[in-house]
Design an enzyme around this catalytic site. Sequence first.
Site, mmCIF file in Angstrom:
data_model
loop_
_atom_site.group_PDB
_atom_site.id
_atom_site.type_symbol
_atom_site.label_atom_id
_atom_site.label_comp_id
_atom_site.label_asym_id
_atom_site.label_seq_id
_atom_site.Cartn_x
_atom_site.Cartn_y
_atom_site.Cartn_z
ATOM 1 N N GLU A 172 0.799 -1.169 0.180
ATOM 2 C CA GLU A 172 0.015 0.258 0.187
ATOM 3 C C GLU A 172 0.752 1.063 -0.063
ATOM 4 O OE1 GLU A 172 -3.646 2.253 2.181
ATOM 5 O OE2 GLU A 172 -2.807 0.337 2.810
ATOM 6 N N GLU B 70 -3.628 -10.439 3.347
ATOM 7 C CA GLU B 70 -4.220 -10.651 4.614
ATOM 8 C C GLU B 70 -5.071 -11.752 4.989
ATOM 9 O OE1 GLU B 70 -2.988 -5.855 4.696
ATOM 10 O OE2 GLU B 70 -4.015 -7.785 3.111
#
Length: 258
Positions: A112, A132
């Site tokens: 990110e 994740e």
Amino acid sequence: MSLDVEFTKDGHVARVTLNRHQSLNAITPQMDDALFAAWNDINDDPDIRVAILSATGEKAFCAGADVSGATENADRRMALGGGLTGVGGPLLTLRKPLVAAVQGYVIGGGCELAMCADIVVAADTAQFGIPETKVGIIGEAGIMHRAMRQLPHHIALAMILTGERVPAAKAELYGLVNEVVPYADLSAAAERWAQKVAAGSPLAVQAAKDAALSRLGWPLDVALATRYEPIEAYASSKDRLEGRAAFAEKRAPQWQGR
């Protein structure tokens, strides 16, 4: 400034370096604070025209947040990247262009953080991932929102749902990175991109970035009808006059950023 985040200025270029390679440059709360301070310093310094974000060590650019102290830091919600990503805290808008130089693991919050850059240069060793769901840790969804906006629909969803990594060559094909180079050339490539940006009128560059991104999610007719304050301010700047004079005199402009 944390020792795990190096922050230097060289002429018109600021350099922010993650320096915790022994832990895959995973971001601690102290690093998060240091990054937040660096971004604000870059925004406030009129002499800085562009910033380069990089990391030490060949193995990883950044493995995301350091979760090793998750228990004792349970009440601490990091704005990963010092607020630049908006995860766990207010979104900080970096007005100056940001070039990211990434290598090895670029995963989770590290992925990110790279997505927050305006230009991304990747070593051919880079692997981008959103792990994740694969590791069973799902919290803030900032990286998912960015992936859906920066990657083709099915590519982004495949990364999100499977956690599988995308190598640098495919990341370039998908438009996630601007250039792929051998690891040995990564620093020089990032510097080359930064100098290209720094060669332009700094106020014009910042105004262009603001206009391009501030209406990114709006319909085209709204974006076209918007009056942008930085562009309006540039119209009466010394740099605008300098640009016109340099063009007429057939010489390189001498920008002041004012």
